[in-house]
Design a protein around this motif. Structure first.
Motif, mmCIF file in Angstrom:
data_model
loop_
_atom_site.group_PDB
_atom_site.id
_atom_site.type_symbol
_atom_site.label_atom_id
_atom_site.label_comp_id
_atom_site.label_asym_id
_atom_site.label_seq_id
_atom_site.Cartn_x
_atom_site.Cartn_y
_atom_site.Cartn_z
ATOM 1 N N PRO A 34 0.836 -1.205 0.000
ATOM 2 C CA PRO A 34 0.000 0.000 0.000
ATOM 3 C C PRO A 34 0.871 1.256 0.000
ATOM 4 O O PRO A 34 1.872 1.331 0.718
ATOM 5 N N MET A 35 0.487 2.220 -0.838
ATOM 6 C CA MET A 35 1.276 3.447 -0.952
ATOM 7 C C MET A 35 0.384 4.622 -1.313
ATOM 8 O O MET A 35 -0.733 4.456 -1.789
ATOM 9 N N ILE A 36 0.930 5.819 -1.065
ATOM 10 C CA ILE A 36 0.225 7.060 -1.367
ATOM 11 C C ILE A 36 1.247 8.068 -1.896
ATOM 12 O O ILE A 36 2.410 8.045 -1.490
ATOM 13 N N MET A 37 0.807 8.932 -2.810
ATOM 14 C CA MET A 37 1.684 9.987 -3.314
ATOM 15 C C MET A 37 1.271 11.316 -2.687
ATOM 16 O O MET A 37 0.094 11.694 -2.724
ATOM 17 N N VAL A 38 2.259 11.995 -2.088
ATOM 18 C CA VAL A 38 2.050 13.314 -1.487
ATOM 19 C C VAL A 38 3.262 14.168 -1.844
ATOM 20 O O VAL A 38 4.403 13.731 -1.681
ATOM 21 N N ASN A 39 3.014 15.378 -2.329
ATOM 22 C CA ASN A 39 4.086 16.303 -2.731
ATOM 23 C C ASN A 39 5.077 15.641 -3.696
ATOM 24 O O ASN A 39 6.291 15.750 -3.533
ATOM 25 N N ASP A 40 4.538 14.926 -4.662
ATOM 26 C CA ASP A 40 5.312 14.248 -5.714
ATOM 27 C C ASP A 40 6.264 13.177 -5.191
ATOM 28 O O ASP A 40 7.236 12.816 -5.849
ATOM 29 N N LYS A 41 6.004 12.654 -3.988
ATOM 30 C CA LYS A 41 6.806 11.572 -3.412
ATOM 31 C C LYS A 41 5.881 10.417 -3.055
ATOM 32 O O LYS A 41 4.748 10.628 -2.636
ATOM 33 N N ILE A 42 6.407 9.203 -3.187
ATOM 34 C CA ILE A 42 5.655 8.009 -2.819
ATOM 35 C C ILE A 42 5.996 7.634 -1.383
ATOM 36 O O ILE A 42 7.166 7.599 -0.991
ATOM 37 N N TYR A 43 4.963 7.358 -0.598
ATOM 38 C CA TYR A 43 5.116 6.907 0.778
ATOM 39 C C TYR A 43 4.514 5.507 0.876
ATOM 40 O O TYR A 43 3.396 5.269 0.428
ATOM 41 N N MET A 44 5.293 4.582 1.482
ATOM 42 C CA MET A 44 4.919 3.177 1.564
ATOM 43 C C MET A 44 4.446 2.814 2.975
ATOM 44 O O MET A 44 5.056 3.239 3.963
ATOM 45 N N ASP A 45 3.419 1.997 3.048
ATOM 46 C CA ASP A 45 2.872 1.536 4.324
ATOM 47 C C ASP A 45 3.902 0.685 5.063
ATOM 48 O O ASP A 45 4.491 -0.233 4.493
ATOM 49 N N THR A 46 4.120 0.988 6.341
ATOM 50 C CA THR A 46 5.013 0.183 7.172
ATOM 51 C C THR A 46 4.229 -0.817 8.006
ATOM 52 O O THR A 46 4.816 -1.727 8.590
ATOM 53 N N GLY A 47 2.912 -0.608 8.114
ATOM 54 C CA GLY A 47 2.095 -1.469 8.960
ATOM 55 C C GLY A 47 2.184 -1.101 10.433
ATOM 56 O O GLY A 47 1.559 -1.738 11.265
ATOM 57 N N ASN A 48 2.948 -0.063 10.754
ATOM 58 C CA ASN A 48 3.122 0.357 12.147
ATOM 59 C C ASN A 48 2.082 1.391 12.543
ATOM 60 O O ASN A 48 1.970 2.443 11.917
ATOM 61 N N THR A 74 0.224 8.046 -9.308
ATOM 62 C CA THR A 74 0.941 9.010 -10.145
ATOM 63 C C THR A 74 0.539 10.448 -9.875
ATOM 64 O O THR A 74 1.129 11.361 -10.438
ATOM 65 N N GLN A 75 -0.470 10.651 -9.014
ATOM 66 C CA GLN A 75 -0.947 12.002 -8.718
ATOM 67 C C GLN A 75 -0.929 12.219 -7.203
ATOM 68 O O GLN A 75 -1.151 11.295 -6.431
ATOM 69 N N ASN A 76 -0.687 13.447 -6.796
ATOM 70 C CA ASN A 76 -0.728 13.777 -5.373
ATOM 71 C C ASN A 76 -2.108 13.491 -4.796
ATOM 72 O O ASN A 76 -3.122 13.797 -5.429
#
Length: 110
Positions: A34-48, A74-76
């Motif tokens: 699972p991931m999300i894009m914010v401010n043109d960066k990808i953030y990945m779920d750590t499960g924490n 691909t979009q914020n």
């Protein structure tokens, strides 16, 4: 003639088994973290789960769209795990996303 018919049935049976095995293997490899894009960066779920209260003023936004779980956003504001309308905020070296009333930590993909 009977042997020929049995041979044909065995071939179809084996093709069916091989086809199912290949399909299962492809599906298992297609799921992404699972991931999300914010401010043109990808953030990945750590499960924490992060046991914090995030102030309303710290909320950056909400998930505005979602792609399939096999794709990379691909979009914020876009995720690959659904949850359109879910809030997110910066937290330390990453991002927290409010999932099922818990803040879950997402780390920047490097």
């Amino acid at each position: 003639m009977k042997k020929f018919f049995v041979l044909i049935l065995c071939i179809f049976y084996l093709l069916g088994i091989v086809g199912c095995f290949v399909n299962e293997k492809e599906e298992g490899l297609s799921d992404r973290r699972p991931m999300i894009m914010v401010n043109d960066k990808i953030y990945m779920d750590t499960g924490n789960e992060i046991p914090v209260e995030i102030d309303a003023s710290a909320i950056l936004g909400t998930i505005t769209s979602s792609v399939k779980n096999t794709e990379i956003p691909t979009q914020n504001g876009e995720s690959n795990f659904g949850n359109v309308g879910t809030q997110y905020a910066f937290y330390k070296e990453g991002l927290v996303v409010l999932l099922q009333n818990e803040w879950i930590f997402f780390e920047e993909d490097k």
